[in-house]
Write an enzyme that holds these catalytic residues in place. Structure first.
Site, short mmCIF file in Angstrom:
data_model
loop_
_atom_site.label_atom_id
_atom_site.label_comp_id
_atom_site.label_asym_id
_atom_site.label_seq_id
_atom_site.Cartn_x
_atom_site.Cartn_y
_atom_site.Cartn_z
N TYR A 200 45.35 -14.41 -32.75
CA TYR A 200 45.32 -14.74 -34.19
C TYR A 200 44.10 -15.56 -34.59
O TYR A 200 43.71 -15.56 -35.74
CB TYR A 200 46.57 -15.54 -34.58
CG TYR A 200 47.86 -14.80 -34.36
CD1 TYR A 200 48.13 -13.61 -35.03
CD2 TYR A 200 48.81 -15.28 -33.46
CE1 TYR A 200 49.32 -12.93 -34.81
CE2 TYR A 200 49.99 -14.61 -33.24
CZ TYR A 200 50.24 -13.43 -33.91
OH TYR A 200 51.41 -12.76 -33.71
N ARG B 176 36.00 -27.82 -10.59
CA ARG B 176 37.08 -27.76 -11.56
C ARG B 176 37.19 -29.02 -12.41
O ARG B 176 37.07 -28.97 -13.62
CB ARG B 176 38.43 -27.48 -10.87
CG ARG B 176 39.52 -27.22 -11.91
CD ARG B 176 40.92 -27.20 -11.33
NE ARG B 176 41.08 -26.21 -10.27
CZ ARG B 176 42.20 -26.08 -9.58
NH1 ARG B 176 43.23 -26.86 -9.83
NH2 ARG B 176 42.30 -25.18 -8.62
N HIS C 262 35.10 -16.55 -15.05
CA HIS C 262 36.14 -17.54 -14.71
C HIS C 262 37.43 -16.84 -14.29
O HIS C 262 38.31 -16.58 -15.12
CB HIS C 262 36.39 -18.43 -15.94
CG HIS C 262 37.11 -19.71 -15.63
ND1 HIS C 262 36.53 -20.75 -14.95
CD2 HIS C 262 38.38 -20.11 -15.90
CE1 HIS C 262 37.39 -21.75 -14.83
NE2 HIS C 262 38.54 -21.38 -15.39
#
Length: 870
Positions: free
Chosen positions: A122, A32, A78
């Site tokens: 968007y 991580r 993931h």
């Protein structure tokens, strides 16, 4: 109660917590928070890139909705929150977060003010061109793949990157019990360092630092001090101080501090808000208004100052209290073979080169395998369709077979083919059976055999592999390399700044309105006498350059103001400017009173050298003819607010100051063309607070225009110049030695044509002269062009002036031997037409020395001492 058949295993809670926490921390460390040393990526970034690679959104394809990319990465590789993936992708697209962004975003991807990006539905994204290089050769078995979270797909464990990504983009992450914070660097510098390492594996870190000078942050700024950088490169840990890029401007009648680049990872809006609070709480006094004038053309924050504020003082307060100065603590921790390690600069380069080497080996093996497979098939083609008979035989076998399997067996038995070769024959299109195609097959076979030979040579020869790594890196450098953005201010640390600043020749210029700059001497070129000059400086309206002095960077400058104060600066502390730039207001560099003006400067050698400062004296002259001599030692301990150099009486002002060695002679000239010469011992040394003694007696309306110090009577000559461009050189001995306080003798016949005397200089044939007109034109000429002539003459035309122009200042500069190649060009300019006439040398016939009664000069030879204050 537990159910029938269940087993309960008693476990010590301490052991369970230990093992669970260790598992958790290892997971955070390895998969991580920490980057892999080879590709510089954390798992989430690697998965974003691989997900985009899988979707084919390369830099030359159209953008794809971010939500689509995030969904793909989430579903395939993931299994965490969508925000973690989107936030990682957004950061990869922000040019102020990454030195070389990896994602090309379209839409609102946030801002330096900490504004959040638009929702992923968007925005759109695709890979940056540079990311193609991170993913290059991924399909050639160059890296290991592992199963994804549900074993349904595979993903790469590392990228085969051609970019030294960990070095150029840096990273930061907080694991458990450790953290990493790696600075970004310039790609060109990084590749130069890696190439140097490949050429010499024994290279030291100090030698690498000649290539990769310091970190290079995406937001630019200034690295203040070098000690932290050196620590970081040598040990992998170091604290680097970052400052905003700042300059001073005048807005209306106020001074303003303008910030154009801020330190890395500083939130601009927060910084401004915090500074506003500090101003409100009067922690930072002197600021009138703060404005953010940033736009699409760049960052610009304006701190407008109150009228009485000293810009440098306010700036230091801003550095101290606001985040226009921050620090970046380097902690180079990355995963090496799955284990976290602290790495210095050489380690980082070494691991990257090792990774590239492994990628090259695996890529070559893959290409060799593919080439051999192709060669095997081509050998089959040539066996079967090599001659017309063989071809007919093969066609007959195929035609008479009941099915493809029988045809394959027939071909294998007849032509001694392998299964793969026989299948390839069956898959051939009929068009490939023509004679022309056969030639193509033979040519391809030859090409493939050469390729196989070359690939086998690469695998057998390590030097060739490293040459390939080097060439590919150089190619990357040519494609993506750029200039560094962060400047380095070496003076910030404990380090001796002199070691880092070359002691080169510079010209210091100070304008009438008090703007100062230093310019490399090589920017000025030589012209002959009578040339029209070339534009030297753009000054403000009605401003002109008043002082010019040649110096070297390591010398010191003493500034004397007309009110009799002395200030002190190292030459390299004076801001650099081009020949045509305006320079910086002196008020911003030294704490000079608003109504005071610098009238004299002295360039000295090292003021810390005790013998030197005791041996040298400062001699000062005022407009009304007062002279004062003080030991240089009195000025060797500078104070921020300056020291008193001479007490100035009403209606007088300090005009000049010169350095003497105890046995020099002093010559003082006046506006009306008079000049006096006397030994310096006639003026004994006094303390800093004294007024001084009479140096020359003045007629009504006359005033002193300058003073020179003569050390070598035989070789030095006196140069005087009048405001309309007339000047001449005279031997020092033409001026007889008198007592100080006399009226002096005539040095230049002053007429309406010549104008008043404006300057006196001590010159030899080796000197150069810099002349600046009030219109800002500069001309530089060699003194060897001006012959020595009598004392009482008008002299020759030194510079051609256009209508209404006059000379503002002259200064002596050393002639630079490296500019000889420009002389031809200078001679061409000598014939330039000005105001419709060809510029030519003009000499004025000297008037008879006898025309002026010399006796009047001796009137005060016994030396009046009426203002002697001792």
């Amino acid at each position: 109660m537990h159910k029938e058949g269940e087993r309960l295993i008693p476990i010590n809670i301490v052991d369970e917590m230990k093992s669970s926490y260790i598992d958790y921390s290892m997971s955070v460390i390895v998969s991580r928070a920490l980057p892999d040393v080879r590709d510089g990526l954390k798992p989430v970034h690697r998965r974003v890139l691989y997900g985009m690679y899988g979707l084919g959104v390369f830099s030359n394809r159209k953008y794809l909705k971010s939500a689509r990319i995030v969904g793909d990465v989430l579903g395939k590789y993931h299994p965490h929150g969508d925000t973690s993936v989107y936030d990682a992708m957004v950061r990869m697209a922000q040019p102020w977060s990454l030195r070389y962004p990896q994602v090309d975003g379209q839409g609102n991807f946030g801002s330096m003010d900490g504004d959040p990006p638009a929702a992923m539905r968007y925005t759109e994204a695709r890979l940056q061109k540079i990311s193609d290089e991170i993913l290059a050769d991924l399909d050639k078995d160059t890296v290991d793949f592992q199963n994804n979270f549900d074993d349904s797909l595979t993903e790469p464990t590392v990228m085969p990157t051609k970019i030294p990504n960990l070095l150029v983009n840096g990273t930061s992450g907080i694991a458990v019990g450790m953290a990493t914070n790696m600075a970004p660097h310039n790609l060109t510098e990084s590749i130069n360092a890696i190439v140097a390492y490949i050429d010499n594996r024994e290279i030291t870190i100090d030698e690498l630092m000649k290539h990769i000078i310091a970190p290079d942050f995406p937001t630019g700024g200034i690295i203040y001090g070098y000690d932290g950088v050196r620590d970081a490169f040598h040990t992998g840990r170091g604290r680097i101080v970052l400052r905003a890029k700042v300059n001073f401007e005048e807005i209306g009648n106020r001074n303003a501090i303008i910030v154009t680049e801020i330190p890395y990872q500083v939130n601009k809006a927060e910084m401004i808000a915090r500074t506003a609070e500090l101003v409100k709480d009067e922690k930072i006094p002197g600021i009138y208004e703060i404005r953010d004038e940033s736009d699409r053309n760049g960052l610009r924050i304006v701190y407008e100052l109150k009228n009485d504020a000293i810009p440098n003082v306010v700036l230091n307060m801003l550095y101290k209290y606001s985040s226009i100065q921050t620090s970046f603590s380097v902690n180079n921790i990355a995963l090496v073979k799955g284990r976290p390690e602290q790495l210095n600069l050489k380690d980082l380069i070494h691991h990257f080169v090792d990774h590239r080497h492994e990628v090259i080996v695996r890529r070559t093996e893959y290409e060799l395998k593919k080439a051999k497979e192709r060669a095997h098939i081509l050998e089959g083609f040539m066996k079967v369709i090599g001659t017309q008979d063989d071809l007919d035989k093969a066609i007959a076998i195929i035609r008479h077979s009941a099915n493809p399997a029988e045809a394959k067996t027939g071909l294998i038995n007849e032509f001694d083919l392998s299964d793969i070769q026989a299948q390839s024959i069956l898959d051939l299109r009929l068009a490939r059976l023509t004679g022309m195609e056969l030639d193509k097959i033979r040519a391809e076979y030859e090409e493939i055999m050469n390729l196989i030979k070359d690939l086998e040579d690469i695998l057998a020869n390590e030097d060739r592999r490293f040459e390939i790594i080097k060439n590919e890196l150089i190619e990357i450098r040519e494609k993506y390399g750029d200039e560094r953005r962060s400047e380095i201010d070496y003076s910030g640390g404990e380090m001796s700044i002199e070691d880092l600043i070359p002691d080169e020749k510079v010209v210091l210029t100070i304008s009438h309105a008090g703007y100062i700059k230093r310019t490399s001497l090589s920017e000025y070129k030589v012209q002959s006498r009578g040339g029209v000059g070339n534009r030297a400086a753009t000054t403000r309206d009605e401003d002109f350059l008043e002082y010019i002095v040649a110096a070297t960077n390591h010398q010191y400058m003493l500034f004397f103001t007309e009110k009799g104060k002395c200030f002190w600066l190292r030459v390299f502390e004076i801001p650099e400017g081009s020949k045509t730039s305006k320079g910086r207001a002196v008020q911003n560099l030294i704490n000079i009173a608003p109504d005071d003006k610098i009238k004299a400067y002295i360039r000295t050698n090292d003021l810390k050298d005790v013998d030197y400062v005791k041996q040298m004296n400062v001699v000062m002259i005022t407009k009304n003819g007062t002279i004062k001599k003080t030991s240089l030692e009195a000025y060797s301990r500078p104070r921020t607010n300056g020291v008193n150099a001479i007490e100035i009486r009403d209606n007088d002002q300090l005009l000049g100051a010169r350095l003497t060695n105890g046995s020099s002679e002093i010559m003082i000239a006046t506006k009306n063309g008079k000049c006096i010469r006397f030994p310096e011992e006639k003026a004994r040394a006094v303390g800093r607070g004294s007024i001084g003694v009479r140096g020359i007696s003045l007629d009504e309306g006359d005033e002193v225009i300058g003073m020179i110090v003569v050390d070598d009577v035989q070789n030095e000559t006196v140069l005087v110049v009048s405001e309309h461009g007339y000047g001449k050189r005279t031997a020092v001995e033409d001026y007889r030695i008198t007592n100080r306080g006399g009226k002096g003798v005539i040095t230049l016949n002053i007429t309406e044509k010549t104008g008043n005397l404006i300057a006196i200089q001590m010159v030899t044939d080796d000197d150069g002269l810099m002349i600046i007109n009030k219109s800002g034109v500069a001309i530089r000429m060699g003194m060897d062009e001006m012959r020595v002539m009598g004392r009482n003459t008008q002299g020759v035309k030194v510079i051609n002036l256009k209508k209404n122009d006059s000379i503002a200042a002259i200064a002596k500069v050393e002639m630079d031997k490296d500019v000889e190649e420009i002389e031809e060009e200078a001679e061409m300019e000598n014939l330039e037409i000005t105001d419709g006439e060809v510029t030519i040398e003009t000499e004025v016939t000297p008037t008879d020395d006898a025309g002026v009664p010399e006796d009047e000069t001796a009137a005060a030879d016994d030396g009046e001492e009426d203002n002697d204050s001792e």
